[in-house]
Design an enzyme around this catalytic site. Structure first.
Site, mmCIF file in Angstrom:
data_model
loop_
_atom_site.group_PDB
_atom_site.id
_atom_site.type_symbol
_atom_site.label_atom_id
_atom_site.label_comp_id
_atom_site.label_asym_id
_atom_site.label_seq_id
_atom_site.Cartn_x
_atom_site.Cartn_y
_atom_site.Cartn_z
ATOM 1 N N ARG A 159 -3.729 44.526 8.317
ATOM 2 C CA ARG A 159 -4.163 43.400 9.165
ATOM 3 C C ARG A 159 -4.392 42.113 8.386
ATOM 4 O O ARG A 159 -5.304 41.345 8.661
ATOM 5 C CB ARG A 159 -5.429 43.783 9.970
ATOM 6 C CG ARG A 159 -5.151 44.891 10.944
ATOM 7 C CD ARG A 159 -6.380 45.560 11.433
ATOM 8 N NE ARG A 159 -7.009 46.329 10.382
ATOM 9 C CZ ARG A 159 -8.059 47.121 10.578
ATOM 10 N NH1 ARG A 159 -8.590 47.218 11.770
ATOM 11 N NH2 ARG A 159 -8.569 47.800 9.587
ATOM 12 N N ALA A 215 18.189 46.949 3.688
ATOM 13 C CA ALA A 215 19.406 47.503 4.294
ATOM 14 C C ALA A 215 20.636 46.755 3.783
ATOM 15 O O ALA A 215 20.570 45.573 3.459
ATOM 16 C CB ALA A 215 19.327 47.364 5.812
ATOM 17 N N GLY A 216 21.746 47.467 3.696
ATOM 18 C CA GLY A 216 23.021 46.845 3.374
ATOM 19 C C GLY A 216 24.068 47.469 4.263
ATOM 20 O O GLY A 216 24.407 48.644 4.097
ATOM 21 N N HIS A 217 24.530 46.740 5.264
ATOM 22 C CA HIS A 217 25.474 47.275 6.245
ATOM 23 C C HIS A 217 26.826 46.574 6.082
ATOM 24 O O HIS A 217 26.898 45.351 6.163
ATOM 25 C CB HIS A 217 24.917 47.105 7.661
ATOM 26 C CG HIS A 217 23.640 47.872 7.889
ATOM 27 N ND1 HIS A 217 22.897 47.771 9.034
ATOM 28 C CD2 HIS A 217 22.989 48.758 7.099
ATOM 29 C CE1 HIS A 217 21.837 48.570 8.945
ATOM 30 N NE2 HIS A 217 21.878 49.173 7.776
ATOM 31 N N THR A 239 21.849 46.699 -4.039
ATOM 32 C CA THR A 239 21.466 46.612 -5.456
ATOM 33 C C THR A 239 22.609 46.946 -6.408
ATOM 34 O O THR A 239 22.461 46.794 -7.618
ATOM 35 C CB THR A 239 20.302 47.595 -5.753
ATOM 36 O OG1 THR A 239 20.734 48.918 -5.401
ATOM 37 C CG2 THR A 239 19.061 47.238 -4.968
ATOM 38 N N GLN A 265 18.305 52.156 7.017
ATOM 39 C CA GLN A 265 17.912 53.295 6.176
ATOM 40 C C GLN A 265 18.370 54.611 6.844
ATOM 41 O O GLN A 265 19.318 54.598 7.621
ATOM 42 C CB GLN A 265 16.399 53.310 5.887
ATOM 43 C CG GLN A 265 15.953 52.214 4.921
ATOM 44 C CD GLN A 265 15.833 50.835 5.557
ATOM 45 O OE1 GLN A 265 15.146 50.655 6.538
ATOM 46 N NE2 GLN A 265 16.498 49.851 4.990
ATOM 47 N N GLY A 285 20.445 57.208 4.270
ATOM 48 C CA GLY A 285 20.945 55.834 4.360
ATOM 49 C C GLY A 285 22.398 55.744 3.926
ATOM 50 O O GLY A 285 22.971 56.713 3.399
ATOM 51 N N ASP A 286 23.012 54.584 4.183
ATOM 52 C CA ASP A 286 24.400 54.314 3.789
ATOM 53 C C ASP A 286 25.391 55.297 4.399
ATOM 54 O O ASP A 286 26.421 55.609 3.802
ATOM 55 C CB ASP A 286 24.538 54.323 2.249
ATOM 56 C CG ASP A 286 23.610 53.320 1.601
ATOM 57 O OD1 ASP A 286 23.377 52.258 2.210
ATOM 58 O OD2 ASP A 286 23.116 53.599 0.492
ATOM 59 N N LYS A 311 26.398 53.122 9.071
ATOM 60 C CA LYS A 311 25.830 52.600 10.325
ATOM 61 C C LYS A 311 26.457 51.268 10.706
ATOM 62 O O LYS A 311 26.759 51.027 11.878
ATOM 63 C CB LYS A 311 24.300 52.411 10.171
ATOM 64 C CG LYS A 311 23.554 53.713 9.926
ATOM 65 C CD LYS A 311 22.068 53.489 9.688
ATOM 66 C CE LYS A 311 21.771 52.768 8.400
ATOM 67 N NZ LYS A 311 22.112 53.517 7.171
ATOM 68 N N GLY A 312 26.627 50.381 9.691
ATOM 69 C CA GLY A 312 27.167 49.049 9.970
ATOM 70 C C GLY A 312 28.519 49.129 10.651
ATOM 71 O O GLY A 312 28.758 48.467 11.666
HETATM 72 P P1 GDP Z 1 25.219 51.638 6.117
HETATM 73 O O1 GDP Z 1 24.094 51.186 5.249
HETATM 74 O O2 GDP Z 1 24.909 52.913 6.811
HETATM 75 O O3 GDP Z 1 25.709 50.585 7.063
HETATM 76 O O4 GDP Z 1 26.420 51.964 5.121
HETATM 77 P P2 GDP Z 1 26.926 51.050 3.902
HETATM 78 O O5 GDP Z 1 27.703 49.897 4.439
HETATM 79 O O6 GDP Z 1 25.807 50.770 2.964
HETATM 80 O O7 GDP Z 1 27.853 52.084 3.150
HETATM 81 C C1 GDP Z 1 28.929 52.712 3.783
HETATM 82 C C2 GDP Z 1 30.206 52.379 3.004
HETATM 83 O O8 GDP Z 1 31.240 53.231 3.429
HETATM 84 C C3 GDP Z 1 30.696 50.974 3.243
HETATM 85 O O9 GDP Z 1 31.328 50.515 2.097
HETATM 86 C C4 GDP Z 1 31.693 51.152 4.385
HETATM 87 O O10 GDP Z 1 32.706 50.135 4.399
HETATM 88 C C5 GDP Z 1 32.277 52.472 4.040
HETATM 89 N N1 GDP Z 1 32.736 53.294 5.173
HETATM 90 C C6 GDP Z 1 32.210 53.386 6.423
HETATM 91 N N2 GDP Z 1 32.876 54.313 7.145
HETATM 92 C C7 GDP Z 1 33.833 54.820 6.322
HETATM 93 C C8 GDP Z 1 34.827 55.835 6.465
HETATM 94 O O11 GDP Z 1 34.953 56.487 7.490
HETATM 95 N N3 GDP Z 1 35.629 56.071 5.381
HETATM 96 C C9 GDP Z 1 35.499 55.398 4.211
HETATM 97 N N4 GDP Z 1 36.320 55.702 3.216
HETATM 98 N N5 GDP Z 1 34.566 54.431 4.044
HETATM 99 C C10 GDP Z 1 33.741 54.171 5.080
HETATM 100 P P1 IMO Z 2 20.815 51.153 4.621
HETATM 101 O O1 IMO Z 2 20.320 50.506 5.895
HETATM 102 C C1 IMO Z 2 19.949 53.684 1.191
HETATM 103 C C2 IMO Z 2 15.910 53.520 -0.455
HETATM 104 C C3 IMO Z 2 15.736 52.925 -1.838
HETATM 105 C C4 IMO Z 2 14.558 53.743 -2.345
HETATM 106 C C5 IMO Z 2 13.707 53.905 -1.089
HETATM 107 C C6 IMO Z 2 12.557 52.905 -0.978
HETATM 108 O O2 IMO Z 2 21.825 50.357 3.914
HETATM 109 O O3 IMO Z 2 21.213 52.565 4.863
HETATM 110 P P2 IMO Z 2 12.477 50.317 -0.325
HETATM 111 O O4 IMO Z 2 13.058 49.130 -1.013
HETATM 112 O O5 IMO Z 2 12.905 50.496 1.088
HETATM 113 O O6 IMO Z 2 10.985 50.418 -0.470
HETATM 114 O O7 IMO Z 2 13.055 51.579 -1.169
HETATM 115 O O8 IMO Z 2 14.590 53.737 0.003
HETATM 116 N N1 IMO Z 2 16.591 52.660 0.533
HETATM 117 C C7 IMO Z 2 17.838 52.852 0.949
HETATM 118 N N2 IMO Z 2 18.770 53.754 0.556
HETATM 119 N N3 IMO Z 2 20.226 52.818 2.184
HETATM 120 C C8 IMO Z 2 19.315 51.932 2.597
HETATM 121 O O9 IMO Z 2 19.514 51.121 3.670
HETATM 122 C C9 IMO Z 2 18.064 51.891 1.949
HETATM 123 N N4 IMO Z 2 16.958 51.145 2.085
HETATM 124 C C10 IMO Z 2 16.055 51.630 1.219
HETATM 125 O O10 IMO Z 2 16.878 53.117 -2.623
HETATM 126 O O11 IMO Z 2 14.981 55.024 -2.730
HETATM 127 MG MG MG Z 3 23.736 50.595 3.302
#
Ligand code: GDP
Ligand code: IMO
Ligand code: MG
Length: 430
Positions: A144, A39-41, A301, A224, A12-13, A16-17
Site C-alpha cells: 500500500r 515479458a518478451g512476446h 535479456t 510468463q 514462459g516463452d 504466447k505472442g
Molecule cells: P512468449 O513469451 O510466450 O510470447 O514466447 P517468446 O516470443 O518469448 O518465445 C517464443 C519463440 O519461439 C519466439 O522466437 C517465436 O518467434 C518462436 N516461435 C513461436 N512459435 C513457434 C513455432 O511453432 N515454431 C518455431 N520454430 N518457433 C516458434
Molecule cells: P514471457 O511473457 C520466461 C522469469 C525470470 C526469472 C523469474 C522472475 O516472455 O513468457 P522477474 O523479473 O519476473 O521477477 O523474474 O521469472 N521470467 C520469465 N521467464 N518468460 C517470461 O515472460 C518471464 N518473465 C519472467 O527469468 O526466472
Molecule cells: Mg517470452
C-alpha cells in the site's frame, strides 16, 4: 460471444505472442492483465519481427483496442521506448487504440535498483530475475505504498505517495549499501512524463464492461507461465504475479464469468530461463539440439534458456489449475529429425511414485522423471498448415500429449510465422 484467455502452461516463452497475434484477428479488445516488461512476446509477420514487452500483441492490427489492465505493473519509460520502437516499425499507437488502467501501479527506477541490488547480494541464491523491478513493484502494491497512474494527476497526492514510498525504500537501500533516493529528481521525472502517460489513463473496468455488454470479443493476453505463478509455481523461483487464468478477470476489473475459453500455450518440449527446479532438464546433445533448433535465447535479456523433454506431469497440473479448455501446442517443428523423443509421464522421489509435482522444495530437488520413449519423425513439420501435412509419428506425438495432459489440442504451431498455424477448434466459437 466467447472471450478467450491465453496463458503460458510452462515456464514462459511458450509462444504466447505468436498465438495471441494469430487469434487477435478474431478479437476486438486485447488486454494484458498481469506482469510487466519482464515479458518478451515475439510476432513474426512476413519479413517483420515485433518484440513486445508491455504492449498487448493485438496492437499491431488495425482497428483493435489494446488494454493494459490494473493487474500489470507499468514502467512508464519502458512503455514509451516500446511505443516509439513499435511506431517506428509502422504501427500507429495512440489514445484511440491503447488504454491503460488508471489504477495501475508504476515501476520506478528505485524498483529496478532494488531488484538488481538484491540479486547481486543473493549470490548463488539469486532468483535469476529479469532485473526489471517487477518483484519490488508488486511488493509496494500490496504494501500500500505504490504510486499509481492516477496519482500523477495531483501534486499533493504525489507528494504524499512519495513520502510514504521513500521512507520505506531509503531504509532498504541503506541496508544494501546504496545511496538514498534523490526525491526532487524522482518527482521531476514523474512530473515530466505525467501528461503523456495520463493521456492513456481510463477506468478500464468500465471500458471492459461496456465492451462485453455490446458483444465485443475480448482476448486476454497472459505473460510468463503457470510454473512462474506466485502461488503455484516453483517458489521462490517464480515471478511476483498470478499467472493463472483467474487473474484475467481481476487484472482488468471483470467478474469470473468474463472468460469463456482458457487456451493454454504449451511448447512441444520444455524450457526455463533463470534459476530453480526443472525435472526434465537436459545437459546433453539432445538439450543442445533443442536450444539450437528452437533458438532458445531470452527475448528480454538474451539469456540462454535451459532446455529439456516435454513434461506431461507439469502441464497436466497447470492445465488443471488454470482450467484450460484446450491447448495451443507450439514449436512442434523443433522436434523434427530427432530419432527418439522422450515424454515425462511421472516422477519418482525416494522410491515413491508421484503423478504431480509436490510443493516441498526438498522433494522437488530429488525428483527423478519417469520417461516414455517414442519414435521421432524424419519428415518435416516446419510450416505445416494442415493435419494432412504432418508425418504419422508427429500426429502420434500430439495425440499422446493430449492423452497425458487430459486436454485437447485447439491449435498447433509449426514455425514462428503468423500463418504457419493449424486450427483444430476455434476458441472464440466454442
Ligand atoms: P512468449 O513469451 O510466450 O510470447 O514466447 P517468446 O516470443 O518469448 O518465445 C517464443 C519463440 O519461439 C519466439 O522466437 C517465436 O518467434 C518462436 N516461435 C513461436 N512459435 C513457434 C513455432 O511453432 N515454431 C518455431 N520454430 N518457433 C516458434
Ligand atoms: P514471457 O511473457 C520466461 C522469469 C525470470 C526469472 C523469474 C522472475 O516472455 O513468457 P522477474 O523479473 O519476473 O521477477 O523474474 O521469472 N521470467 C520469465 N521467464 N518468460 C517470461 O515472460 C518471464 N518473465 C519472467 O527469468 O526466472
Ligand atoms: Mg517470452
Amino acid at each position: 460471444m466467447a472471450n478467450v484467455v491465453v496463458v503460458g502452461a510452462q515456464w514462459g516463452d511458450e509462444g504466447k505472442g505468436k498465438i495471441v497475434d494469430w487469434l487477435s484477428e478474431r478479437a476486438d479488445v486485447i488486454a494484458r492483465f498481469q506482469g510487466g516488461h519482464n515479458a518478451g512476446h515475439t510476432l513474426v509477420i512476413g519479413n517483420t519481427v515485433f518484440k513486445l514487452s508491455l504492449l498487448p500483441s493485438g496492437i499491431v492490427r488495425e482497428g483493435k483496442l489494446a488494454v493494459i489492465g490494473n493487474g500489470v505493473v507499468l514502467d512508464p519509460w519502458a512503455l514509451f521506448s516500446e511505443i516509439d520502437k513499435i511506431s517506428a516499425q509502422g504501427v500507429s499507437i495512440s489514445t484511440e487504440n491503447l488504454m491503460i488502467a488508471e489504477n495501475v501501479p508504476l515501476i520506478l527506477p528505485l524498483h529496478q535498483d532494488l531488484d538488481q541490488l538484491r540479486e547481486a547480494a543473493a549470490g548463488k541464491a539469486k532468483i535469476g530475475t529479469t532485473g526489471r523491478g517487477i518483484g519490488p513493484a508488486y511488493e509496494d502494491k500490496v504494501g500500500r505504498r505504490a504510486i499509481r497512474l492516477a496519482d500523477l494527476g495531483d501534486e499533493e497526492t504525489l507528494d504524499a505517495r512519495l513520502d510514504r514510498l521513500l521512507a520505506h525504500h531509503d531504509a532498504l537501500r541503506q541496508g544494501l549499501g546504496a545511496e538514498p533516493i534523490d526525491r526532487a529528481e524522482l518527482k521531476a521525472k514523474l512530473q515530466e512524463i505525467a501528461p503523456r502517460l495520463l493521456a492513456y489513463a481510463q477506468p478500464v473496468w468500465k471500458v471492459m464492461a461496456e465492451a462485453r455488454k455490446s458483444g465485443k470479443r475480448i482476448l486476454f493476453e497472459g505473460a510468463q507461465g503457470s510454473l512462474l505463478d506466485i502461488d503455484f509455481g516453483t517458489y521462490p523461483y517464480v515471478t511476483s504475479s498470478t499467472t493463472m487464468s483467474g487473474m484475467a478477470a481481476t487484472g482488468t476489473g471483470m467478474g469470473p464469468g468474463a472468460v469463456d475459453f482458457v487456451l493454454g500455450i504449451v511448447k512441444a518440449y520444455t524450457t526455463r530461463v533463470g534459476e530453480g527446479p526443472f525435472p526434465t532438464e537436459l545437459h546433453d546433445e539432445d538439450g543442445q539440439r533443442l536450444g539450437e533448433r528452437g533458438h532458445e535465447f531470452g527475448t528480454v535479456t538474451g539469456r540462454q534458456r535451459r532446455c529439456g523433454w516435454f513434461d506431461a506431469v507439469l502441464v497436466r497440473q497447470t492445465c488443471a489449475i488454470s482450467g484450460v479448455s484446450g491447448i495451443a501446442l507450439t514449436k512442434l517443428d523443433v522436434l523434427d529429425g530427432f530419432k527418439k523423443l522422450k515424454i515425462c509421464v511421472g516422477y519418482e522421489i525416494d522410491g515413491q511414485h508421484y503423478d504431480y509435482l509436490p510443493t516441498a522444495a526438498a522433494l522437488q530437488s530429488r525428483v527423478t522423471p519417469v520417461y516414455e520413449e517414442m519414435d521421432g519423425w524424419q519428415g518435416s513439420t516446419s510450416g505445416a498448415r494442415s493435419w494432412a501435412d504432418l508425418p504419422a509419428e508427429a500426429i502420434k506425438y500430439v495425440r499422446r500429449v493430449e492423452e497425458l495432459i487430459q486436454c485437447p489440442v485447439a491449435l498447433l504451431s509449426t514455425s514462428p510465422e503468423r500463418d504457419d498455424t493449424i486450427l483444430v477448434t476455434d476458441p472464440f466459437s466454442d
